[in-house]
Motif scaffolding. Structure first.
Motif, mmCIF file in Angstrom:
data_model
loop_
_atom_site.group_PDB
_atom_site.id
_atom_site.type_symbol
_atom_site.label_atom_id
_atom_site.label_comp_id
_atom_site.label_asym_id
_atom_site.label_seq_id
_atom_site.Cartn_x
_atom_site.Cartn_y
_atom_site.Cartn_z
ATOM 1 N N ARG A 101 0.865 -1.181 0.000
ATOM 2 C CA ARG A 101 0.000 0.000 0.000
ATOM 3 C C ARG A 101 0.897 1.225 0.000
ATOM 4 O O ARG A 101 2.022 1.175 0.496
ATOM 5 C CB ARG A 101 -0.889 0.056 1.252
ATOM 6 N N SER A 143 0.289 3.662 1.967
ATOM 7 C CA SER A 143 0.412 3.878 3.410
ATOM 8 C C SER A 143 1.563 3.072 3.983
ATOM 9 O O SER A 143 2.315 3.551 4.842
ATOM 10 C CB SER A 143 -0.888 3.494 4.113
ATOM 11 N N ALA A 144 1.716 1.825 3.526
ATOM 12 C CA ALA A 144 2.811 0.984 4.004
ATOM 13 C C ALA A 144 4.155 1.590 3.623
ATOM 14 O O ALA A 144 5.105 1.597 4.424
ATOM 15 C CB ALA A 144 2.686 -0.423 3.423
ATOM 16 N N ILE A 153 4.845 4.623 5.935
ATOM 17 C CA ILE A 153 5.236 4.193 7.278
ATOM 18 C C ILE A 153 6.648 3.613 7.267
ATOM 19 O O ILE A 153 7.476 3.917 8.137
ATOM 20 C CB ILE A 153 4.226 3.173 7.830
ATOM 21 N N ARG A 178 0.679 7.762 12.012
ATOM 22 C CA ARG A 178 0.911 6.436 12.595
ATOM 23 C C ARG A 178 2.357 5.997 12.420
ATOM 24 O O ARG A 178 2.923 5.322 13.281
ATOM 25 C CB ARG A 178 -0.057 5.443 11.972
ATOM 26 N N GLY A 179 2.974 6.371 11.303
ATOM 27 C CA GLY A 179 4.380 6.037 11.106
ATOM 28 C C GLY A 179 5.255 6.677 12.168
ATOM 29 O O GLY A 179 6.174 6.038 12.705
ATOM 30 N N HIS A 216 -1.705 12.605 5.922
ATOM 31 C CA HIS A 216 -2.373 11.315 5.841
ATOM 32 C C HIS A 216 -2.180 10.573 7.161
ATOM 33 O O HIS A 216 -1.167 10.738 7.854
ATOM 34 C CB HIS A 216 -1.791 10.500 4.685
ATOM 35 N N SER A 234 -1.283 7.703 7.709
ATOM 36 C CA SER A 234 -0.073 6.886 7.721
ATOM 37 C C SER A 234 1.142 7.683 8.188
ATOM 38 O O SER A 234 2.081 7.112 8.760
ATOM 39 C CB SER A 234 0.189 6.301 6.336
ATOM 40 N N ASP A 243 4.891 12.897 -0.581
ATOM 41 C CA ASP A 243 3.716 12.038 -0.642
ATOM 42 C C ASP A 243 2.946 12.508 -1.872
ATOM 43 O O ASP A 243 2.170 13.450 -1.815
ATOM 44 C CB ASP A 243 2.879 12.173 0.633
#
Length: 430
Positions: free
Chosen positions: A116, A118-119, A122, A150-151, A145, A147, A214
């Motif tokens: 992803r 997002s992956a 991160i 969270r990253g 985002h 991500s 991004d």
């Protein structure tokens, strides 16, 4: 009074007084309390979509998430290139060439594919931040985002979010920043102009930080719809894009391109976390990039503009117009439902109202949006980004507008009943 709980004086609140959860950018409620309920909402959306397909066939679903989600591999790819041990090596040079060209990279750049976008974000933050602060530079009115947030949480890095160049100079200069994440176009399609991107890259690199774009949407929206430069042509160290949106047909994957040492570190961290794309996804990403045509994005933008104009004619200034289609803020969704219901108040928060409206649109009309199928932490505004066959499947723009109006009318009488809204969002077995 609409608020779910009292907020502290310093905590941002939404239009109804509900305290906003900083990790996602919207208010949680009694129905959608966390990512757990968001996962339950996704399963409910999948159940509704399945029931409709079984009853009316696959053509009864029209996707308005902006994600085409095709899997464009060839039959002869299956025998060799999709094989895990040898296939990725065979296509590596071909993938590098097409991905570097797509992102405006340099001949010596390296490419990595993640399961992803997002992956990939991160993994890049975890691999390159070294526990130091990460600055996220976003368009005015936009936000990072999920991500990115969270990253930083995963690797213990402080996140500093900035939406203007003056503050960016100050933040990068004072914080010993390791990485500057530059969101060129947000998921709600707010965008940075070329000057801001260029200056942000310069500020990051002058301080010794890595400049990371991004560019999930921007990699194509900027050059195709606005005549701008490709991401790495701004001189950024890294750029990532999404393989199934804004003119790319799928599969779901993130393609990271940039300086070899930085890509290798992100790729290694992604492998540690199990975020790397396996061979069939890598082949799909290659084929998606190879078949890309700007004409696909231009057609999506044309359809989105037509739908924006028609929906704004019915709902007025509450409809914002993005490059790919109309957007209605979740606060406005709840306001419209309350107006139609005549209810003075409700315990339902805006994110829940938008999710419930998405369920009615899907169940009754086959309109699939991120309000039912978005991942935890995704934006909760009502967004319509028609994929190439979405409008024909619905019977054209007027049919979509009518479906929105009918769905508002259907949901409005229930908006004051939290139990009924909860069952609609999460299912009867909530």
């Amino acid at each position: 009074m609409f608020s779910q709980a009292p907020s502290s004086p310093s905590q941002p609140v939404d239009r109804f007084g509900n305290p906003i959860d900083a990790s996602v950018g919207y208010a949680r409620g009694d129905i959608i309390r966390s990512s757990v309920q968001e996962a339950m909402r996704l399963r409910q959306g999948q159940r509704l979509a399945t029931a409709r397909v079984l009853a009316k066939g696959p053509e009864s679903i029209a996707v308005f998430t902006g994600n085409q989600r095709d899997f464009p591999i060839r039959p002869d790819d299956l025998a060799g290139l999709c094989e895990e041990w040898v296939g990725p090596g065979i296509i590596a040079n071909e993938l590098n060439a097409v991905a570097i060209e797509h992102m405006g990279g340099r001949s010596g750049d390296q490419v990595a594919v993640f399961n992803r976008t997002s992956a990939g974000i991160i993994a890049t933050i975890a691999g390159l931040s070294d526990g130091r602060p990460v600055v996220s530079f976003v368009p005015r009115g936009g936000r990072s985002h999920a991500s990115v947030i969270r990253g930083c949480g995963i690797c213990g890095s402080k996140l500093i979010e900035i939406d203007n160049l003056q503050d960016l100079h100050s933040a990068v200069g004072k914080s010993e920043t390791a990485l500057v994440v530059i969101t060129t176009v947000t998921s709600s399609l707010e965008s940075l102009d070329a000057h801001d991107i260029e200056r942000a890259v310069e500020v990051a690199q002058r301080s010794g930080a890595i400049a990371f774009l991004d560019d999930a949407y921007g990699a194509r929206i900027r050059p195709v719809l606005h005549g701008g430069r490709k991401g790495l042509e701004f001189g950024a160290d890294l750029s990532i894009t999404n393989c199934d949106k804004a003119g790319l047909s799928g599969p779901r994957a993130g393609v990271l391109v940039g300086r070899p040492a930085a890509v290798t570190r992100a790729q290694a961290k992604g492998a540690e976390f199990g975020m790397e794309a396996r061979a069939p996804i890598v082949v799909g990403a290659l084929r998606s990039l190879q078949r890309y045509s700007p004409g696909m994005l231009l057609e999506e933008a044309r359809a989105g503009k037509e739908l924006s104009e028609a929906l704004a004619a019915k709902l007025g200034p509450r409809v914002a117009r993005s490059d790919l289609g109309p957007v209605v803020d979740e606060n406005d969704v709840l306001a419209m439902l309350l107006e139609r219901s005549g209810a003075p108040s409700t315990s339902v928060v805006p994110a829940e109202a938008a999710a419930a409206l998405g369920m009615v649109l899907l169940r009754d009309h086959g309109i699939l949006t991120t309000n039912t199928h978005g991942q935890p932490g995704a934006r909760v505004s009502l967004r319509f980004k028609p994929t190439l066959d979405a409008l024909p499947r619905m019977g054209g723009v007027p049919a979509v507008v009518d479906a929105v109006l009918e769905s508002l009318a259907t949901l409005a009488p229930s908006i004051g009943d939290a139990d009924e809204v909860a069952e609609l969002i999460l299912g009867a077995s909530q």
